[in-house]
Motif scaffolding. Structure first.
Motif, mmCIF file in Angstrom:
data_model
loop_
_atom_site.group_PDB
_atom_site.id
_atom_site.type_symbol
_atom_site.label_atom_id
_atom_site.label_comp_id
_atom_site.label_asym_id
_atom_site.label_seq_id
_atom_site.Cartn_x
_atom_site.Cartn_y
_atom_site.Cartn_z
ATOM 1 N N SER A 196 0.845 -1.194 0.000
ATOM 2 C CA SER A 196 0.000 0.000 0.000
ATOM 3 C C SER A 196 0.875 1.236 0.000
ATOM 4 O O SER A 196 2.030 1.201 0.445
ATOM 5 C CB SER A 196 -0.922 0.007 1.226
ATOM 6 O OG SER A 196 -0.224 0.453 2.377
ATOM 7 N N PRO A 197 0.350 2.371 -0.472
ATOM 8 C CA PRO A 197 1.136 3.610 -0.468
ATOM 9 C C PRO A 197 1.510 4.057 0.934
ATOM 10 O O PRO A 197 2.520 4.725 1.135
ATOM 11 C CB PRO A 197 0.202 4.625 -1.139
ATOM 12 C CG PRO A 197 -0.796 3.814 -1.881
ATOM 13 C CD PRO A 197 -0.968 2.553 -1.109
ATOM 14 N N ARG A 198 0.693 3.699 1.925
ATOM 15 C CA ARG A 198 0.969 4.134 3.295
ATOM 16 C C ARG A 198 2.215 3.460 3.857
ATOM 17 O O ARG A 198 3.059 4.105 4.484
ATOM 18 C CB ARG A 198 -0.233 3.826 4.199
ATOM 19 C CG ARG A 198 -0.033 4.241 5.653
ATOM 20 C CD ARG A 198 -1.283 3.946 6.466
ATOM 21 N NE ARG A 198 -1.636 2.544 6.425
ATOM 22 C CZ ARG A 198 -1.080 1.612 7.210
ATOM 23 N NH1 ARG A 198 -0.150 1.955 8.090
ATOM 24 N NH2 ARG A 198 -1.450 0.352 7.110
ATOM 25 N N THR A 199 2.366 2.170 3.614
ATOM 26 C CA THR A 199 3.505 1.431 4.161
ATOM 27 C C THR A 199 4.658 1.320 3.174
ATOM 28 O O THR A 199 5.783 1.022 3.558
ATOM 29 C CB THR A 199 3.063 0.012 4.562
ATOM 30 O OG1 THR A 199 2.555 -0.677 3.400
ATOM 31 C CG2 THR A 199 1.964 0.068 5.613
ATOM 32 N N GLY A 200 4.390 1.575 1.894
ATOM 33 C CA GLY A 200 5.382 1.349 0.858
ATOM 34 C C GLY A 200 5.105 0.046 0.123
ATOM 35 O O GLY A 200 4.263 -0.759 0.537
ATOM 36 N N PHE A 201 5.818 -0.159 -0.989
ATOM 37 C CA PHE A 201 5.598 -1.346 -1.823
ATOM 38 C C PHE A 201 6.882 -2.144 -1.969
ATOM 39 O O PHE A 201 7.973 -1.574 -2.054
ATOM 40 C CB PHE A 201 5.174 -0.938 -3.242
ATOM 41 C CG PHE A 201 3.859 -0.225 -3.338
ATOM 42 C CD1 PHE A 201 2.672 -0.900 -3.121
ATOM 43 C CD2 PHE A 201 3.808 1.118 -3.671
ATOM 44 C CE1 PHE A 201 1.449 -0.235 -3.241
ATOM 45 C CE2 PHE A 201 2.601 1.786 -3.798
ATOM 46 C CZ PHE A 201 1.418 1.101 -3.576
ATOM 47 N N ASP A 202 6.753 -3.492 -2.028
ATOM 48 C CA ASP A 202 7.813 -4.278 -2.644
ATOM 49 C C ASP A 202 7.404 -4.501 -4.100
ATOM 50 O O ASP A 202 6.386 -3.985 -4.548
ATOM 51 C CB ASP A 202 8.073 -5.581 -1.873
ATOM 52 C CG ASP A 202 6.884 -6.539 -1.888
ATOM 53 O OD1 ASP A 202 5.872 -6.248 -2.569
ATOM 54 O OD2 ASP A 202 6.957 -7.579 -1.215
ATOM 55 N N ALA A 203 8.207 -5.255 -4.847
ATOM 56 C CA ALA A 203 7.949 -5.373 -6.283
ATOM 57 C C ALA A 203 6.591 -6.023 -6.590
ATOM 58 O O ALA A 203 5.770 -5.432 -7.313
ATOM 59 C CB ALA A 203 9.085 -6.141 -6.962
ATOM 60 N N PRO A 204 6.303 -7.233 -6.064
ATOM 61 C CA PRO A 204 4.997 -7.814 -6.374
ATOM 62 C C PRO A 204 3.844 -7.040 -5.742
ATOM 63 O O PRO A 204 2.748 -6.986 -6.297
ATOM 64 C CB PRO A 204 5.089 -9.234 -5.815
ATOM 65 C CG PRO A 204 6.166 -9.180 -4.795
ATOM 66 C CD PRO A 204 7.141 -8.154 -5.284
ATOM 67 N N GLY A 205 4.094 -6.421 -4.579
ATOM 68 C CA GLY A 205 3.043 -5.634 -3.933
ATOM 69 C C GLY A 205 2.604 -4.460 -4.793
ATOM 70 O O GLY A 205 1.415 -4.145 -4.878
ATOM 71 N N PHE A 206 3.567 -3.785 -5.442
ATOM 72 C CA PHE A 206 3.230 -2.649 -6.306
ATOM 73 C C PHE A 206 2.449 -3.119 -7.525
ATOM 74 O O PHE A 206 1.421 -2.531 -7.886
ATOM 75 C CB PHE A 206 4.502 -1.937 -6.739
ATOM 76 C CG PHE A 206 4.275 -0.833 -7.742
ATOM 77 C CD1 PHE A 206 3.567 0.301 -7.406
ATOM 78 C CD2 PHE A 206 4.776 -0.952 -9.036
ATOM 79 C CE1 PHE A 206 3.348 1.315 -8.332
ATOM 80 C CE2 PHE A 206 4.565 0.061 -9.965
ATOM 81 C CZ PHE A 206 3.852 1.191 -9.608
ATOM 82 N N VAL A 207 2.923 -4.184 -8.171
ATOM 83 C CA VAL A 207 2.238 -4.693 -9.364
ATOM 84 C C VAL A 207 0.817 -5.123 -9.018
ATOM 85 O O VAL A 207 -0.148 -4.791 -9.723
ATOM 86 C CB VAL A 207 3.033 -5.868 -9.979
ATOM 87 C CG1 VAL A 207 2.230 -6.548 -11.083
ATOM 88 C CG2 VAL A 207 4.370 -5.372 -10.515
#
Length: 410
Positions: free
Chosen positions: A279-290
């Motif tokens: 999520s934008p609040r916690t930040g993304f890893d690669a699969p999380g962003f996709v």
């Protein structure tokens, strides 16, 4: 009238501009700019100012204000440059001292407004919402605008030259670091009181402007992950990717879906990297962003990068075979073990949340040492936009081993 007092008509104009622009600025992604401007004639003063803009796709609204602050002494000199009588007419001038051929008094160093400008512009930037076109133009985004506002040179002890104006112009913006950019433009300004339109001396009325911009906000950007994302692991579906509903399935068949997807992803450039983040609040890893980007468009993808690598249809990793919206997979040791995933933008560019880059950013395959790493470690590509299926929940993974961007440290 004192040189420090803005006429009522100017104040009314500025208030009207604020009331008109604030509602627009409260919507959509915004751009803040610090700029310097000057008219064509070298005798005109240099102004420094700020602007706030808001965009909805290719259409934007921008409010700008700039001042030239000077001392009463400088205003007298400014009046002489414009043919005004800069002599002192205040009763207490006899207490001053002569210096440099003109009279100074006790108020000689007090600040005053030597010149000002204010504008409310409607902007058309056709390339701005299309990352692929910006890539073709090497990051430049041209735009045109038309607006209303005012401009005035205000010498001390002389007639105020302030006028309400209309203006048209064009310029270009260039991204430096995703959220940071530069802009340059030229504006033709004409008083409403002058109905002659474009005059033979129109070049003398051109105003040039250069500035440093900072983008903020984003398209549908939220501090929380979408509710749909939390429900994905338990959602029934045959094979990934899976449309969330009939409307999402219809969007998948829309040929413009990939562009909307990339346009949405572009709004999150600069969000920090976080292991396991989604999520934008916690930040993304690669699969999380996709998964977040596709999820916000109503398409469910698996949680882990390995399961994503089995979704959709396999395509060649040759750039001429790739389409915008395809998923690209990378392996740190160039084996079948997938470590990272990115979304293909087009023209050898990718957008992804990268551990080595510190968050969501663009990279170019084969561009520099970093881009070459991604080109060398690309092991597979999948086309997911035209397929339908279901997620497969497993442990997330997605840390790339690319060299860090130049100028960053661990």
């Amino acid at each position: 009238m004192s040189g420090t007092v803005v006429p009522r008509r100017v104040a009314g104009l500025v208030v009207a501009l604020l009331l008109g622009a604030v509602p627009a600025a409260a919507q959509g992604p915004g751009v803040f700019e610090i700029f310097a401007s000057r008219q064509q004639s070298p005798a005109t003063p240099l102004l420094g100012g700020i602007s706030l803009g808001s965009y909805h796709g290719a259409i934007g609204m921008r409010i700008s204000g700039a001042l030239n602050l000077t001392t009463a002494q400088d205003s007298n000199f400014l009046g002489a440059r414009y043919g005004y009588d800069g002599g002192c007419r205040r009763p207490h001038c006899h207490d001053g001292l002569r210096s440099g051929g003109y009279r100074q008094d006790a108020m000689g160093m007090s600040p005053s407004i030597g010149a000002w400008s204010a504008d409310l512009d409607l902007i058309f930037a056709p390339v701005r919402p299309v990352p692929a076109l910006r890539a073709l133009l090497l990051g430049f985004s041209p735009y045109a605008f038309a607006g209303i506002g005012g401009y005035g040179v205000r010498p001390a002890n002389a007639a105020d030259t302030s006028n309400a104006t209309w203006s048209v112009g064009a310029g270009a913006h260039h991204e430096l670091l995703g959220w940071l950019g530069v802009a340059a433009e030229a504006r033709y300004r004409q008083p409403f009181s002058n109905d002659s339109g474009f005059t033979p001396t129109w070049r003398d009325k051109l105003q040039y402007r250069v500035g440093l911009t900072a983008s903020f906000g984003g398209r549908r950007r939220s501090n929380e992950a979408p509710p749909m994302a939390a429900a994905v692991p338990n959602a029934p579906c045959g094979r990934a990717p899976c449309p969330a509903d009939d409307a999402a399935a219809e969007r998948l068949r829309d040929p413009r879906f990939a562009q909307r997807l990339l346009d949405f992803a572009d709004g999150y450039v600069g969000v920090q990297y976080a292991t396991g983040g989604s999520s934008p609040r916690t930040g993304f890893d690669a699969p999380g962003f996709v998964r977040f980007v596709f999820g916000e468009q109503g398409v469910r993808l698996p949680v882990s990068v390995n399961d994503m690598a089995a979704a959709g249809t396999e395509v060649s990793t040759r750039t001429w075979s790739l389409r915008p919206g395809d998923l690209l997979f990378f392996s740190n040791d160039q084996t079948s073990a997938i470590d990272h995933v990115a979304i293909y933008v087009g023209h050898e560019r990718i957008i992804h949340s990268t551990a080595s880059g510190g968050g969501v950013r663009y990279d170019t395959l084969g561009g520099g040492e970093r881009g070459q790493w991604f080109a060398d470690h690309l092991v597979s590509a999948r086309r997911v936009i035209t397929d339908a299926g279901s997620p497969n929940d497993s442990a997330p993974r997605g840390t790339d081993g690319a060299p860090r961007p130049e100028g960053t440290t661990r």
